[in-house]
Motif scaffolding. Structure first.
Motif, PDB file in Angstrom:
ATOM      1  N   HIS A  80       0.824  -1.192   0.000  1.00  0.00           N
ATOM      2  CA  HIS A  80       0.000   0.000   0.000  1.00  0.00           C
ATOM      3  C   HIS A  80       0.867   1.254   0.000  1.00  0.00           C
ATOM      4  O   HIS A  80       1.923   1.302   0.618  1.00  0.00           O
ATOM      5  N   GLY A  81       0.419   2.287  -0.697  1.00  0.00           N
ATOM      6  CA  GLY A  81       1.087   3.572  -0.652  1.00  0.00           C
ATOM      7  C   GLY A  81       2.298   3.715  -1.543  1.00  0.00           C
ATOM      8  O   GLY A  81       3.008   4.726  -1.465  1.00  0.00           O
ATOM      9  N   LEU A  82       2.570   2.722  -2.398  1.00  0.00           N
ATOM     10  CA  LEU A  82       3.712   2.838  -3.300  1.00  0.00           C
ATOM     11  C   LEU A  82       3.424   3.878  -4.382  1.00  0.00           C
ATOM     12  O   LEU A  82       2.299   4.011  -4.861  1.00  0.00           O
ATOM     13  N   LYS A  83       4.451   4.595  -4.780  1.00  0.00           N
ATOM     14  CA  LYS A  83       4.321   5.598  -5.831  1.00  0.00           C
ATOM     15  C   LYS A  83       4.610   4.943  -7.181  1.00  0.00           C
ATOM     16  O   LYS A  83       5.751   4.898  -7.642  1.00  0.00           O
ATOM     17  N   LEU A  84       3.537   4.448  -7.805  1.00  0.00           N
ATOM     18  CA  LEU A  84       3.674   3.682  -9.041  1.00  0.00           C
ATOM     19  C   LEU A  84       3.169   4.462 -10.245  1.00  0.00           C
ATOM     20  O   LEU A  84       2.246   5.281 -10.135  1.00  0.00           O
ATOM     21  N   ALA A  85       3.761   4.196 -11.401  1.00  0.00           N
ATOM     22  CA  ALA A  85       3.251   4.746 -12.653  1.00  0.00           C
ATOM     23  C   ALA A  85       1.882   4.131 -12.929  1.00  0.00           C
ATOM     24  O   ALA A  85       1.576   3.031 -12.446  1.00  0.00           O
ATOM     25  N   PRO A  86       1.019   4.808 -13.703  1.00  0.00           N
ATOM     26  CA  PRO A  86      -0.308   4.260 -14.013  1.00  0.00           C
ATOM     27  C   PRO A  86      -0.229   2.902 -14.700  1.00  0.00           C
ATOM     28  O   PRO A  86       0.692   2.636 -15.472  1.00  0.00           O
ATOM     29  N   HIS A  87      -1.197   2.045 -14.413  1.00  0.00           N
ATOM     30  CA  HIS A  87      -1.234   0.707 -14.988  1.00  0.00           C
ATOM     31  C   HIS A  87      -2.125   0.611 -16.235  1.00  0.00           C
ATOM     32  O   HIS A  87      -2.472  -0.487 -16.664  1.00  0.00           O
ATOM     33  N   ARG A  88      -2.464   1.739 -16.819  1.00  0.00           N
ATOM     34  CA  ARG A  88      -3.356   1.725 -17.983  1.00  0.00           C
ATOM     35  C   ARG A  88      -2.823   0.853 -19.113  1.00  0.00           C
ATOM     36  O   ARG A  88      -3.574   0.115 -19.755  1.00  0.00           O
ATOM     37  N   GLU A  89      -1.520   0.927 -19.364  1.00  0.00           N
ATOM     38  CA  GLU A  89      -0.922   0.164 -20.460  1.00  0.00           C
ATOM     39  C   GLU A  89      -1.052  -1.343 -20.217  1.00  0.00           C
ATOM     40  O   GLU A  89      -1.319  -2.114 -21.141  1.00  0.00           O
ATOM     41  N   LEU A  90      -0.885  -1.771 -18.978  1.00  0.00           N
ATOM     42  CA  LEU A  90      -1.017  -3.187 -18.656  1.00  0.00           C
ATOM     43  C   LEU A  90      -2.476  -3.638 -18.753  1.00  0.00           C
ATOM     44  O   LEU A  90      -2.764  -4.756 -19.195  1.00  0.00           O
ATOM     45  N   GLU A  91      -3.387  -2.782 -18.348  1.00  0.00           N
ATOM     46  CA  GLU A  91      -4.816  -3.108 -18.436  1.00  0.00           C
ATOM     47  C   GLU A  91      -5.240  -3.303 -19.888  1.00  0.00           C
ATOM     48  O   GLU A  91      -5.976  -4.239 -20.220  1.00  0.00           O
ATOM     49  N   GLN A  92      -4.766  -2.444 -20.775  1.00  0.00           N
ATOM     50  CA  GLN A  92      -5.095  -2.565 -22.191  1.00  0.00           C
ATOM     51  C   GLN A  92      -4.459  -3.816 -22.794  1.00  0.00           C
ATOM     52  O   GLN A  92      -5.088  -4.516 -23.591  1.00  0.00           O
ATOM     53  N   ALA A  93      -3.221  -4.100 -22.398  1.00  0.00           N
ATOM     54  CA  ALA A  93      -2.540  -5.292 -22.900  1.00  0.00           C
ATOM     55  C   ALA A  93      -3.241  -6.566 -22.428  1.00  0.00           C
ATOM     56  O   ALA A  93      -3.338  -7.545 -23.166  1.00  0.00           O
ATOM     57  N   GLN A  94      -3.724  -6.543 -21.204  1.00  0.00           N
ATOM     58  CA  GLN A  94      -4.449  -7.702 -20.677  1.00  0.00           C
ATOM     59  C   GLN A  94      -5.717  -7.967 -21.470  1.00  0.00           C
ATOM     60  O   GLN A  94      -6.069  -9.121 -21.749  1.00  0.00           O
ATOM     61  N   GLN A  95      -6.405  -6.916 -21.858  1.00  0.00           N
ATOM     62  CA  GLN A  95      -7.626  -7.060 -22.645  1.00  0.00           C
ATOM     63  C   GLN A  95      -7.332  -7.632 -24.030  1.00  0.00           C
ATOM     64  O   GLN A  95      -8.123  -8.409 -24.567  1.00  0.00           O
ATOM     65  N   ARG A  96      -6.180  -7.277 -24.591  1.00  0.00           N
ATOM     66  CA  ARG A  96      -5.814  -7.803 -25.916  1.00  0.00           C
ATOM     67  C   ARG A  96      -5.403  -9.265 -25.841  1.00  0.00           C
ATOM     68  O   ARG A  96      -5.527 -10.003 -26.820  1.00  0.00           O
ATOM     69  N   GLY A  97      -4.873  -9.683 -24.720  1.00  0.00           N
ATOM     70  CA  GLY A  97      -4.457 -11.069 -24.552  1.00  0.00           C
ATOM     71  C   GLY A  97      -3.000 -11.294 -24.909  1.00  0.00           C
ATOM     72  O   GLY A  97      -2.253 -10.363 -25.230  1.00  0.00           O
ATOM     73  N   ARG A  98      -2.571 -12.543 -24.869  1.00  0.00           N
ATOM     74  CA  ARG A  98      -1.180 -12.915 -25.112  1.00  0.00           C
ATOM     75  C   ARG A  98      -0.810 -12.693 -26.576  1.00  0.00           C
ATOM     76  O   ARG A  98      -1.617 -12.905 -27.482  1.00  0.00           O
ATOM     77  N   LEU A  99       0.446 -12.283 -26.789  1.00  0.00           N
ATOM     78  CA  LEU A  99       0.961 -12.048 -28.134  1.00  0.00           C
ATOM     79  C   LEU A  99       2.277 -12.791 -28.306  1.00  0.00           C
ATOM     80  O   LEU A  99       2.913 -13.194 -27.332  1.00  0.00           O
ATOM     81  N   LYS A 100       2.705 -12.950 -29.552  1.00  0.00           N
ATOM     82  CA  LYS A 100       3.970 -13.606 -29.816  1.00  0.00           C
ATOM     83  C   LYS A 100       5.121 -12.618 -29.675  1.00  0.00           C
ATOM     84  O   LYS A 100       5.052 -11.487 -30.155  1.00  0.00           O
ATOM     85  N   CYS A 101       6.190 -13.061 -29.027  1.00  0.00           N
ATOM     86  CA  CYS A 101       7.404 -12.261 -28.936  1.00  0.00           C
ATOM     87  C   CYS A 101       8.007 -12.145 -30.330  1.00  0.00           C
ATOM     88  O   CYS A 101       8.148 -13.161 -31.034  1.00  0.00           O
ATOM     89  N   SER A 102       8.372 -10.948 -30.754  1.00  0.00           N
ATOM     90  CA  SER A 102       8.923 -10.739 -32.091  1.00  0.00           C
ATOM     91  C   SER A 102      10.294 -11.376 -32.269  1.00  0.00           C
ATOM     92  O   SER A 102      10.744 -11.588 -33.389  1.00  0.00           O
ATOM     93  N   SER A 103      10.957 -11.691 -31.170  1.00  0.00           N
ATOM     94  CA  SER A 103      12.303 -12.275 -31.261  1.00  0.00           C
ATOM     95  C   SER A 103      12.294 -13.803 -31.252  1.00  0.00           C
ATOM     96  O   SER A 103      12.874 -14.449 -32.112  1.00  0.00           O
ATOM     97  N   CYS A 104      11.595 -14.397 -30.252  1.00  0.00           N
ATOM     98  CA  CYS A 104      11.629 -15.859 -30.107  1.00  0.00           C
ATOM     99  C   CYS A 104      10.336 -16.544 -30.525  1.00  0.00           C
ATOM    100  O   CYS A 104      10.296 -17.764 -30.647  1.00  0.00           O
ATOM    101  N   GLY A 105       9.270 -15.763 -30.713  1.00  0.00           N
ATOM    102  CA  GLY A 105       7.998 -16.343 -31.130  1.00  0.00           C
ATOM    103  C   GLY A 105       7.180 -16.929 -30.007  1.00  0.00           C
ATOM    104  O   GLY A 105       6.095 -17.477 -30.249  1.00  0.00           O
ATOM    105  N   GLY A 106       7.656 -16.825 -28.772  1.00  0.00           N
ATOM    106  CA  GLY A 106       6.925 -17.374 -27.636  1.00  0.00           C
ATOM    107  C   GLY A 106       5.678 -16.566 -27.323  1.00  0.00           C
ATOM    108  O   GLY A 106       5.631 -15.363 -27.558  1.00  0.00           O
TER     109      GLY A 106
END
Length: 279
Positions: free
Chosen positions: A33-59
């Motif tokens: 609690h109380g940590l000074k964190l950057a907004p998590h909006r980018e992670l929330e949007q990425a979660q909605q899009r789902g898993r993607l392939k890594c451009s380097s290894c394809g995982g």
């Protein structure tokens, strides 16, 4: 500065995938609690899009690729970057699964200050400039650490020069011109610690222990002490103690964003557990 290198041991705990089972709701953990964190909006949007392939290894990955140490499906500009007061080396056990470690969090969030090696490759360390943070008899606190290192340096300067390091073990390549001031963490499960902790290159090192920190990990194993920290917890808590106890400077959240991914997943998983418990 009397502190040049610090070695830290932790129990690596990071799930390759999340499995939700019915159980009692897990209460929120006050230490987060109380940590000074950057907004998590980018992670929330990425979660909605789902898993993607890594451009380097394809995982197939979510947020980042733990194999390539790169972001996946999120913008670098939207992810915080943390500058650390000391360099960090992470020595990874060869059998440690990349997807089970939070060490990657440190590498992605503080890329200029974190390096990951795979054992048996270990940079050469001088015993008067290195401490091994490992629980057990003889270990000292972070506050006592600086004084003990100063004493070791004085003793070494009065003694005869040490012999050349043994060539028996592979040596990690060090970046030319890199600062010698660094913290080293060992990335290993508890059952794998013996192989690394008994390595001859670590035996002369002063041991330091984080005695007051407790884990907030969402899959803490039954029967193990709550002082067994996840990798990123150990890095964060050590730096916080180092700022206050060694540098003697006020801590104002400078390293809170090291917990950026961890806090988001902690909240996400505990919400899912709470929902499952109500079914």
């Amino acid at each position: 500065d009397s502190l040049s290198t610090i070695v830290f041991f932790f129990r690596s705990i990071w799930p390759q995938r999340i499995t939700i089972t019915k159980q009692n709701p897990v209460p929120a953990s006050p230490p987060l609690h109380g940590l000074k964190l950057a907004p998590h909006r980018e992670l929330e949007q990425a979660q909605q899009r789902g898993r993607l392939k890594c451009s380097s290894c394809g995982g197939s990955r979510m947020f980042f690729c733990y194999t390539c140490c790169s972001l996946v499906g999120v913008s670098q500009q939207e992810i915080p970057s943390v500058k650390l007061p000391i360099k960090i080396d992470i020595i990874k056990h060869p059998s440690e699964v990349d997807g089970k470690s939070t060490a990657i969090h440190a590498k992605i969030l503080a890329p200029d200050d974190v390096t990951i090696y795979t054992y048996p490759c270990i940079p050469e360390y001088e015993d008067d400039k290195v401490v091994l943070v490992f629980p057990g008899p003889g270990s000292v606190s972070v506050e006592e650490m600086t004084c003990r290192l100063q004493n070791l340096a004085v003793m070494k300067s009065a003694a005869s020069p040490d012999e050349e390091p043994s060539p028996k073990r592979p040596r990690a390549e060090e970046t030319p011109g890199a600062t010698q001031q660094r913290v080293v963490f060992i990335d290993s499960t508890w059952n794998q610690t013996t192989r690394i902790i008994t390595d001859e290159r670590l035996q002369a090192l002063l041991r330091v222990e984080l005695k007051t920190r407790k884990t907030c990990f969402w899959r803490h194993q039954k029967g193990s002490p709550d002082t067994y920290l996840a990798t990123i917890e150990a890095v964060y808590y050590f730096l916080k103690d180092y700022q206050e106890l060694c540098l003697r400077q006020e801590y104002t959240g400078q390293y809170d964003n090291l917990m950026y991914f961890y806090c988001y997943l902690h909240t996400l998983i505990n919400k899912a557990k709470t929902t499952a418990g109500r079914r």
